[in-house]
Write an enzyme that holds these catalytic residues in place. Structure first.
Site, PDB file in Angstrom:
ATOM      1  N   SER A 235     -12.104   6.594 -28.532  1.00  0.00           N
ATOM      2  CA  SER A 235     -12.968   5.887 -27.979  1.00  0.00           C
ATOM      3  C   SER A 235     -14.332   6.333 -28.633  1.00  0.00           C
ATOM      4  O   SER A 235     -14.568   6.121 -30.017  1.00  0.00           O
ATOM      5  CB  SER A 235     -13.312   6.005 -26.621  1.00  0.00           C
ATOM      6  N   ASP A 463      -6.728  -3.558 -24.843  1.00  0.00           N
ATOM      7  CA  ASP A 463      -7.723  -2.520 -24.603  1.00  0.00           C
ATOM      8  C   ASP A 463      -8.853  -3.014 -23.919  1.00  0.00           C
ATOM      9  O   ASP A 463      -9.289  -4.247 -24.269  1.00  0.00           O
ATOM     10  CB  ASP A 463      -8.202  -1.927 -26.073  1.00  0.00           C
ATOM     11  N   HIS A 490      -6.773   1.675 -22.550  1.00  0.00           N
ATOM     12  CA  HIS A 490      -7.641   2.479 -23.252  1.00  0.00           C
ATOM     13  C   HIS A 490      -7.317   3.454 -23.773  1.00  0.00           C
ATOM     14  O   HIS A 490      -7.348   4.667 -23.104  1.00  0.00           O
ATOM     15  CB  HIS A 490      -9.188   2.269 -22.563  1.00  0.00           C
TER      16      HIS A 490
END
Length: 523
Positions: A235, A463, A490
């Site tokens: 991320s 995602d 995610h």
């Protein structure tokens, strides 16, 4: 004990898989070291330092972290000294907290981790990753090293904008995007001043950005004894990795970037793309819910958005009671659902939380939010939300009130299930507008890098916050190969959830074997 305790436990179990947040975007960068140039002599004392490792429990900031950091006595922690301002290396020093989990076999080097945020704890990440990948070649051949980036967690100075009591009350929001928060110029000024007062001054707030964190990571690489960096970022961690590759291309050995932030997207584009993905996840959850008895969103998934709005919009005027704080209002309910949507395993808990709101309580959705943010049962909060705000304020370009209002409208258009049905232009202000420093990241960043070794970019088709296409864009810019993962969550690499992903990531990190461009895995 309360009759709600089992449901709290369910929320904790489900939300434990959610720990990842989106990242953000930016303006014009400061000068970076020229690739290949020697380190300035003024920085020698930082690059030449020796780490002193010891027990990790004293690095914990909450009861949850005490448990995580004390789980294994072989895990060891230390502090790395770095200049607060790299342009003034003889000035104030920052202390970066880090954890090292020794390799189970013969180590070929360190694998440095960042699981996102910005603002997430790298110490906890190293501990949980070691457990999740206990049988992986990654833990056999690498010392896992997680660090709390500057401003975060056990690092010092750490960002501190408000008290735990204020966090429980929800009286100091740190974002105004897609919410009903109505800011005044005085509010944003008070927020910035409170952060400066609690964090060590305006000079600290000016040096918390991604470029400074990337320079810290280069000092860490050298001090760990690694000629080149091996990095696994998720991320926001993909932003940190990409910026490191831009600044220190010759110092990169290998990078796995999982759940990629698109380096070409500005703040508005990134947020809108993220909420398109959230709406998609909500719709899929609604379809799952429609097959369950007593679904609070109804039996027709096409009507789920309207059904959800009917349940949560009354909270604008009449929050439902919770065990902690003044109750669950509209924004808090939406936050709980968004936190749960990061992973499909949490769908049943979200559905139960929405049902509970129908029945006049808000504990379960609140618990999902609290677990996601890391609040412990003693009422202590990590500084994750505050650090997230502060790092983004140093990275992101400021928006005018009109631009903020336009972004709010675009967000609710992208994700109509969070639409409160009220005027969102009133009080639309950038939470960072009074921040005492200009943005330093530069947008777009990490463009057309040619001197970086091949990287591995992992993108999940479903995602919920960093769309699949973002990974393809990042790979294109830094010369990477995309591993496509079919699934609904995610990030995946550090979880141990996919033997297929683990095998490919391990082969790449250990042996530098890049998978075929059409490689695919399934969750």
């Amino acid at each position: 004990m309360s009759s709600r305790t089992p449901r709290r436990a369910a929320a904790v179990a489900a939300a434990g898989v959610l720990l990842a947040l989106a990242a953000c975007s930016p303006s014009s960068p400061p000068e970076s070291p020229d690739p290949g140039e020697p380190t300035p002599a003024a920085l020698d004392r930082f690059y030449d330092q020796e780490l002193t490792f010891g027990a990790c429990a004293e690095y914990a900031t909450t009861a949850i972290e005490v448990q995580a950091l004390s789980a294994d006595p072989t895990h060891e922690c230390a502090r790395l000294e770095v200049p607060l301002d790299y342009d003034a290396p003889d000035g104030e020093v920052a202390s970066i907290a880090l954890m090292r989990v020794p390799a189970r076999g013969e180590a070929i080097g360190s694998l440095v981790l960042n699981t996102g945020g910005p603002g997430g704890s790298g110490l906890s990440a190293a501990s949980t990753t070691a457990a999740a990948l206990a049988q992986s070649p990654m833990t056999e051949r690498f010392d896992l090293v997680g660090f709390d980036p500057r401003g975060v967690g056990a690092s010092a100075p750490a960002v501190d904008c408000y008290s735990d009591a204020q966090a429980d009350e929800g009286s100091v929001p740190t974002t105004a995007i897609g919410t009903t928060v109505r800011w005044t110029q005085e509010d944003t000024r008070d927020l910035a001043e409170g952060c400066a007062e609690g964090s060590g001054g305006e000079e600290v707030l000016a040096h918390l950005g991604t470029r400074d964190a990337a320079r810290d990571m280069d000092v860490l690489r050298e001090v760990l004894g690694d000629e080149q960096l091996t990095f696994l970022g998720q991320s926001y961690g993909t932003r940190l990795g990409a910026v490191y590759a831009e600044m220190f291309p010759e110092a990169v050995r290998a990078m796995v970037l999982d759940g990629a932030v698109d380096p070409r997207h500005d703040q508005a584009e990134r947020r809108v793309a993220s909420f398109v993905a959230f709406q998609r996840a909500f719709d899929q959850m609604a379809a799952f819910c429609a097959q369950q008895p007593g679904c609070p969103l109804g039996t027709d998934p096409a009507g789920a958005t309207a059904a959800f709005q009917e349940i949560v919009r009354p909270l604008l005027d009449a929050p439902v009671p919770t065990e902690i704080g003044p109750g669950l209002d509209f924004d808090a309910a939406v936050d709980g659902v968004l936190a749960g949507l990061y992973d499909s395993q949490a769908w049943p808990v979200i559905i139960e939380g929405i049902t509970e709101v129908q029945q006049g309580r808000g504990d379960l959705l609140q618990t999902i939010s609290h677990v996601y943010a890391g609040r412990d049962e003693d009422g202590r909060w990590p500084n994750f939300p505050e650090a997230n705000l502060a790092i983004n304020c140093v990275d992101e370009e400021r928006m005018t009130p009109q631009e903020t209002a336009e972004l709010r409208a675009a967000v609710v258009e992208a994700a109509p299930f969070i639409d409160p049905g009220v005027d969102l232009t009133e009080g639309a202000r950038d939470a960072c507008e009074a921040w005492p420093a200009e943005p330093t990241l530069g947008f777009p960043y990490a463009q057309g890098l040619e001197d970086v070794p091949p990287t591995l970019v992992v993108s999940i088709t479903g995602d919920t916050t960093t769309p699949y296409e973002s990974g393809a864009h990042l790979a294109e810019q830094i010369g990477g190969t995309v591993l496509t993962v079919e699934g609904e969550q995610h990030t995946v690499v550090m979880s141990g959830a996919s033997p297929c992903v683990d095998e490919i990531a391990s082969a790449y990190l250990v042996d530098l074997t890049v998978p075929a461009p059409d490689a695919r895995c399934t969750l």
